[in-house]
Enzyme design. Structure first.
Site, PDB file in Angstrom:
ATOM      1  CG  HIS A 137      -2.146   0.867   1.002  1.00 45.29           C
ATOM      2  ND1 HIS A 137      -2.108   2.238   1.093  1.00 45.29           N
ATOM      3  CD2 HIS A 137      -3.417   0.540   0.667  1.00 45.29           C
ATOM      4  CE1 HIS A 137      -3.314   2.725   0.849  1.00 45.29           C
ATOM      5  NE2 HIS A 137      -4.128   1.718   0.587  1.00 45.29           N
ATOM      6  CG  HIS A 138       1.427   5.212  -2.669  1.00 45.67           C
ATOM      7  ND1 HIS A 138       2.572   5.795  -2.171  1.00 45.67           N
ATOM      8  CD2 HIS A 138       1.419   5.508  -3.992  1.00 45.67           C
ATOM      9  CE1 HIS A 138       3.221   6.417  -3.148  1.00 45.67           C
ATOM     10  NE2 HIS A 138       2.557   6.244  -4.261  1.00 45.67           N
ATOM     11  CB  ALA A 139      -0.725   4.067   3.678  1.00 41.53           C
ATOM     12  CB  VAL A 141       6.414   1.868   0.032  1.00 42.42           C
ATOM     13  CG1 VAL A 141       6.885   0.815   1.000  1.00 42.42           C
ATOM     14  CG2 VAL A 141       5.330   1.311  -0.891  1.00 42.42           C
ATOM     15  CG  ASN A 307       4.039   7.991   0.675  1.00 41.20           C
ATOM     16  OD1 ASN A 307       4.155   7.687  -0.505  1.00 41.20           O
ATOM     17  ND2 ASN A 307       3.435   7.196   1.563  1.00 41.20           N
TER      18      ASN A 307
END
Length: 469
Positions: A137-139, A141, A307
């Protein structure tokens, strides 16, 4: 306990069944180099041992009561590797078409938020290779931190230690509901004062941007992109394509023209998109506009958060027929865009993201999608293009030589195409992920990248392809 930053949490709030916010990768490995030979069981056991001390792999979300504050990460005390590493056989005849079909299906499945937000699918039957399809999940990485996490699973030799090792697992006490509620109330009350603190520098930024625009040195502006068939409300179906380039050839063009690798990559993307759209009688008169994520990890003052990115907007020169002219135009515009982007505080996006209210943000995203607003306002941008540096030398995933790594970024309502490239041991791997219903012909787009590079070399290189390399 580790609380998500506003920017990390925003990727949770942006997610809908159609707009999935995980980052994927298609990793092709050669199992013949594995000490002791390949078996799925030994590979999964190896992954389990290497992620055991890495928080990003073993923690899960804990939501704030009443959604007053951003979620926190807590240790998954019932972590089970079998929930995360799975095995599949590729349908016969087991070639490229079957692989991208399967990968597109996997990319369209949402991660389970009740567990750590990652999965790996070990796909067997792709010639004599094994393919690892990963989702995170972009949360958790961004491009740079994702590459860093891969180092926990890779080594420089088949039987050597991984490039990075995990630490001790966090066994601290989990916060109670009242503690989280109190923290949320305090932060809610403090938000108006925090917003006042950011108003002055933001106003100054707007003033400087207007000045740059008058001087002709500002980056391209959002909401100025032409509309294409892949700029609409996306569905949950995904299509994937990939291709390879020779990094030496890309650098040859760079050196011959005094540009950068990123300039060349954007030029190739512009040429590929120009040909793709022209063949469909869809080529706009004005240039397509791409959002290009930029890492601010080296300049950020914030220690927390996965991020750490900003972004610039770049026109791709799809309105310029000559590739060499397109490259020079892009290089000039990119220099202005980079100067403009550097003038923006590294943490500006992260600072403002802290005000993303969990409940309100999520409702707004669902309303935006449900009302199909992406099709009614001017196009913000046409696509996202990322260029992620990878390892310059061969690396081994759990002892298997990594033959290729195709990164696949998320797509958004209004921009149903993502192109991500990564360098790896002398190759440039191009990964494309798109909304299948808006852009079914991604293979036709990706095959144009090598063709564009050949054409560009012929125009600008003193040697060109005839040197036999």
């Amino acid at each position: 306990m580790d609380q998500l930053t506003g920017l990390d949490a925003s990727f949770l709030y942006l997610e809908t069944p159609q707009q999935l916010m995980h980052v994927c990768a298609l990793v092709v490995v050669d199992p013949s180099t594995m000490p002791g030979g390949y078996s799925f069981e030994s590979l999964r056991a190896g992954v389990e041992s290497r992620v055991a001390g890495v928080p990003e792999f073993t923690r899960k979300l804990r939501m704030s009561p009443l959604r007053l504050d951003h979620p926190v990460w807590v240790q998954d005390r019932h972590f089970d590797i079998e929930r995360h590493v799975h095995r599949l056989g590729l349908p016969q005849p087991g070639g490229y078409a079957e692989l991208v079909e399967l990968a597109g299906h996997l990319a369209g499945q949402k991660l389970d938020r009740g567990h750590p937000l990652w999965e790996m699918w070990v796909i067997e039957g792709y010639d004599d290779k094994v393919v690892i399809f990963s989702k995170m999940h972009h949360a958790t990485v961004d491009g740079v931190s994702g590459a860093s996490l891969v180092s926990h699973l890779c080594s420089l030799e088949p039987d050597s230690e991984p490039l990075a090792s995990g630490g001790a697992v966090d066994r601290t006490r989990e916060p109670g509901e009242w503690e989280l509620l109190g923290r949320g109330l305090v932060k809610t009350l403090a938000r108006p004062w925090e917003m006042v603190r950011l108003v002055t520098p933001s106003t100054q930024l707007v003033t400087r941007t207007i000045g740059r625009a008058r001087e002709g040195t500002a980056m391209a502006a959002p909401f100025s992109a032409p509309r294409t068939s892949f700029n609409g409300t996306i569905t949950g179906r995904r299509s994937i394509a990939f291709a390879d380039l020779d990094l030496a050839e890309v650098k040859e063009v760079k050196d011959a023209t005094g540009t950068t690798v990123n300039d060349v990559v954007l030029t190739l993307a512009g040429g590929a998109l120009r040909g793709y759209l022209a063949d469909r009688d869809e080529l706009p008169m004005s240039s397509l506009l791409a959002t290009v994520p930029v890492s601010v990890r080296d300049s950020s003052k914030r220690e927390a958060g996965a991020n750490k990115v900003s972004a610039l907007f770049a026109r791709l020169g799809t309105d310029i027929a000559d590739p060499a002219e397109r490259l020079q135009e892009l290089a000039h515009a990119n220099r202005n865009a980079k100067d403009h982007q550097k003038a923006i505080a590294a943490d500006a996006l992260q600072d403002w993201a802290e005000f993303a209210a969990p409940r309100t943000f999520g409702l707004a995203v669902r309303a935006y999608a449900g009302l199909r607003l992406a099709e009614k306002h001017p196009v913000v941008h046409n696509l996202v293009i990322s260029n992620v540096p990878g390892p310059p030398v061969p690396v081994y995933f759990m002892g298997a030589e990594m033959v290729a790594l195709y990164p696949l970024g998320p797509i958004f309502h209004g921009a149903g195409l993502n192109i991500t490239v990564m360098s790896n041991a002398g190759r440039v791997h191009v990964g494309i992920l798109a909304c299948r219903d808006l852009m079914p012909g991604v293979d036709d787009l990706v095959r144009r990248f090598p063709e564009e590079l050949t054409t560009l070399r012929e125009l600008v290189s003193p040697r060109g392809p005839a040197d036999g390399r």
